[in-house]
Design a protein around this motif. Structure first.
Motif, PDB file in Angstrom:
ATOM      1  N   PRO A 178      35.552  51.343  36.960  1.00  0.00           N
ATOM      2  CA  PRO A 178      35.982  52.181  37.867  1.00  0.00           C
ATOM      3  C   PRO A 178      36.652  51.456  38.869  1.00  0.00           C
ATOM      4  N   GLU A 179      37.663  51.703  39.571  1.00  0.00           N
ATOM      5  CA  GLU A 179      38.255  51.223  40.648  1.00  0.00           C
ATOM      6  C   GLU A 179      37.068  50.635  41.657  1.00  0.00           C
ATOM      7  N   GLN A 180      36.323  51.528  42.247  1.00  0.00           N
ATOM      8  CA  GLN A 180      35.398  51.208  43.266  1.00  0.00           C
ATOM      9  C   GLN A 180      33.954  50.958  42.643  1.00  0.00           C
ATOM     10  N   SER A 223      39.583  42.349  33.429  1.00  0.00           N
ATOM     11  CA  SER A 223      40.186  42.655  34.700  1.00  0.00           C
ATOM     12  C   SER A 223      39.508  42.007  35.699  1.00  0.00           C
ATOM     13  N   LEU A 224      38.266  41.854  35.655  1.00  0.00           N
ATOM     14  CA  LEU A 224      37.234  41.109  36.869  1.00  0.00           C
ATOM     15  C   LEU A 224      37.063  39.727  36.539  1.00  0.00           C
ATOM     16  N   LYS A 232      34.086  49.631  30.677  1.00  0.00           N
ATOM     17  CA  LYS A 232      34.646  50.491  31.640  1.00  0.00           C
ATOM     18  C   LYS A 232      34.272  50.043  33.000  1.00  0.00           C
TER      19      LYS A 232
END
Ligand SMILES: C[S@@+](CC[C@H](N)C(=O)[O-])C[C@H]1O[C@@H](n2cnc3c(N)ncnc32)[C@H](O)[C@@H]1O
Length: 159
Positions: A44-46, A110-111, A42
């Motif tokens: 988070p955006e920031q 995603s990263l 998981k």
């Protein structure tokens, strides 16, 4: 050839699942394909740089745990080498010729992929300068693997 595609996160969209299943089915006559999904972490955006490193490292450890010794690893990465479909086919054919019959393609989350995964990779492959969502990337990848085998076998494939 035994091909494993290791990706991060569970594939949810039905239209992508159907597309991938279709190409995996078509590939059945040419190669054994295993699709391995490892859980995403998981994020988070920031996130700080340090937190991003932790997320990628955890995902990377899960990816590496799925790759056996002796497997030729192709990491999908934006800074990888771009190839034509014919070049990809020729490279897969020479892997088979030189006894590298186990190949794993790796798609990051995603990263992206952790440095340790990139270090384990025998090559980095880029599908163009644009970033694709990892799940769509999987569909594009299976289509290109299928295309490669059609090219290797000299079978007709619409251009
Ligand atoms: C959403 S992208 C991650 C983007 C991330 N910022 C990075 O730089 O890797 C998820 C994964 O899809 C794959 N990917 C996406 N677009 C790609 C492309 N054009 N060529 C090769 N791999 C790609 C890579 O494995 C990447 O780690």
């Amino acid at each position: 050839m035994n091909i494993t595609i290791v990706s991060v996160g569970k594939l949810k969209e039905k239209y992508l699942k159907l597309g991938i299943e279709e190409y995996v089915k078509r590939l059945g006559g040419y190669a054994k394909i295993d699709l391995v999904e490892v859980p995403d972490e998981k994020a988070p955006e920031q996130l700080s740089e340090a937190d991003m490193e932790i997320v990628k490292r955890k995902e990377g450890e899960r990816i590496l745990a799925k790759i056996n010794e002796g497997t030729y690893v192709i990491a999908l990465a934006l800074d990888g080498k771009m190839k034509t479909s014919e070049e990809m086919a020729a490279d897969l054919e020479s892997l088979m010729t030189y006894g590298k019959s186990k190949v794993a393609f790796v798609i990051g989350g995603s990263l992206g992929l952790h440095a340790d995964v990139l270090k384990r990779a025998d090559e980095k492959l880029c599908f163009g300068k644009m970033t694709l969502p990892h799940q769509l990337m999987k569909l594009v990848l299976v289509e290109q693997i299928y295309r490669s085998f059609r090219i290797i076998k000299g079978e007709p494939y619409h251009k």
